[in-house]
Design a protein around this motif. Structure first.
Motif, short mmCIF file in Angstrom:
data_model
loop_
_atom_site.label_atom_id
_atom_site.label_comp_id
_atom_site.label_asym_id
_atom_site.label_seq_id
_atom_site.Cartn_x
_atom_site.Cartn_y
_atom_site.Cartn_z
N LEU A 18 -49.98 71.50 2.27
CA LEU A 18 -48.71 72.21 2.38
C LEU A 18 -48.53 72.81 3.78
CD1 LEU A 18 -48.73 73.84 -1.13
CD2 LEU A 18 -46.90 72.41 -0.25
N THR A 19 -47.30 72.83 4.21
CA THR A 19 -46.93 73.42 5.50
C THR A 19 -45.85 74.48 5.26
OG1 THR A 19 -45.07 71.97 6.04
CG2 THR A 19 -47.27 71.13 6.50
N SER A 40 -48.36 80.42 7.48
CA SER A 40 -49.12 79.74 8.54
C SER A 40 -50.38 80.50 8.90
CB SER A 40 -48.24 79.59 9.78
OG SER A 40 -47.78 80.85 10.21
N VAL A 74 -45.34 79.06 1.69
CA VAL A 74 -46.51 78.62 2.45
C VAL A 74 -46.55 79.39 3.76
CG1 VAL A 74 -47.73 76.65 3.42
CG2 VAL A 74 -46.24 76.33 1.43
N SER A 123 -47.82 81.58 -3.69
CA SER A 123 -48.00 81.71 -2.24
C SER A 123 -49.35 81.14 -1.85
CB SER A 123 -47.93 83.18 -1.83
OG SER A 123 -46.66 83.72 -2.11
N VAL A 124 -49.33 80.27 -0.85
CA VAL A 124 -50.57 79.67 -0.35
C VAL A 124 -50.53 79.62 1.16
CG1 VAL A 124 -50.98 78.26 -2.40
CG2 VAL A 124 -49.65 77.32 -0.50
N GLN A 125 -51.67 79.42 1.76
CA GLN A 125 -51.74 79.23 3.20
C GLN A 125 -51.54 77.76 3.53
OE1 GLN A 125 -55.47 81.00 4.49
NE2 GLN A 125 -54.39 82.89 5.02
N ALA A 126 -51.12 77.52 4.75
CA ALA A 126 -50.93 76.14 5.21
C ALA A 126 -52.21 75.34 4.99
CB ALA A 126 -50.53 76.14 6.67
N ASP A 178 -42.54 73.55 3.81
CA ASP A 178 -42.40 73.27 2.38
C ASP A 178 -41.95 74.50 1.59
OD1 ASP A 178 -45.36 71.31 2.74
OD2 ASP A 178 -43.31 70.54 2.53
N THR A 179 -41.86 75.63 2.25
CA THR A 179 -41.43 76.86 1.58
C THR A 179 -40.00 76.71 1.07
OG1 THR A 179 -42.87 78.28 2.90
CG2 THR A 179 -40.93 79.31 1.92
#
Length: 123
Positions: free
Chosen positions: A86-87, A123, A121, A11-14, A90-91
């Motif tokens: 990443l946006t 937001s 990802v 899991s990452v932020q945009a 892209d999840t």
């Protein structure tokens, strides 16, 4: 037969980055076309990128071109997908696959799939 195991999802932020790995065993990837697919809930599975191992030629879908980079390490028999900028779009679950041949629209011959690694990802 080839076995494929993906890793590196999370899991990452945009705007963030992730690097996916796909470790192949049982057979060398050198004669294969290696690809990354993804599938988001409610969507069809789509090819993100592929690489022809013999030539190094690559293909990307428009939505990831310039942000994602597919590469391979013959020594480690491993495929990578570097994902930058990443946006939330892209999840998806990302899958590694090997095929004897491929074009922009199809895979050909024997195919092998990994179990997938989830990319989320926010937001």
């Amino acid at each position: 037969h080839m076995q494929l195991v993906e890793s590196g999802g999370g899991s990452v932020q945009a705007g963030g980055s992730l690097r996916l790995s796909c470790a192949a065993s049982g057979e060398s990837v050198r004669t294969y076309c290696m690809a990354w697919f993804r599938q988001a809930p409610g969507n069809e599975r789509e090819r993100v990128a592929h690489i022809l191992i013999r030539t190094g030629s690559t293909f990307y879908i428009d939505s990831v071109r310039g942000r994602f980079t597919i590469s391979q390490d013959n020594t480690e028999n491993t495929l990578y997908l570097q994902m930058d900028s990443l946006t939330p779009e892209d999840t998806a679950m990302y899958y590694c696959t090997a095929a004897k041949a491929c074009s922009a629209s199809s895979l050909y011959g024997d195919q092998y799939w990994g179990q997938g690694t989830q990319v989320t990802v926010s937001s």
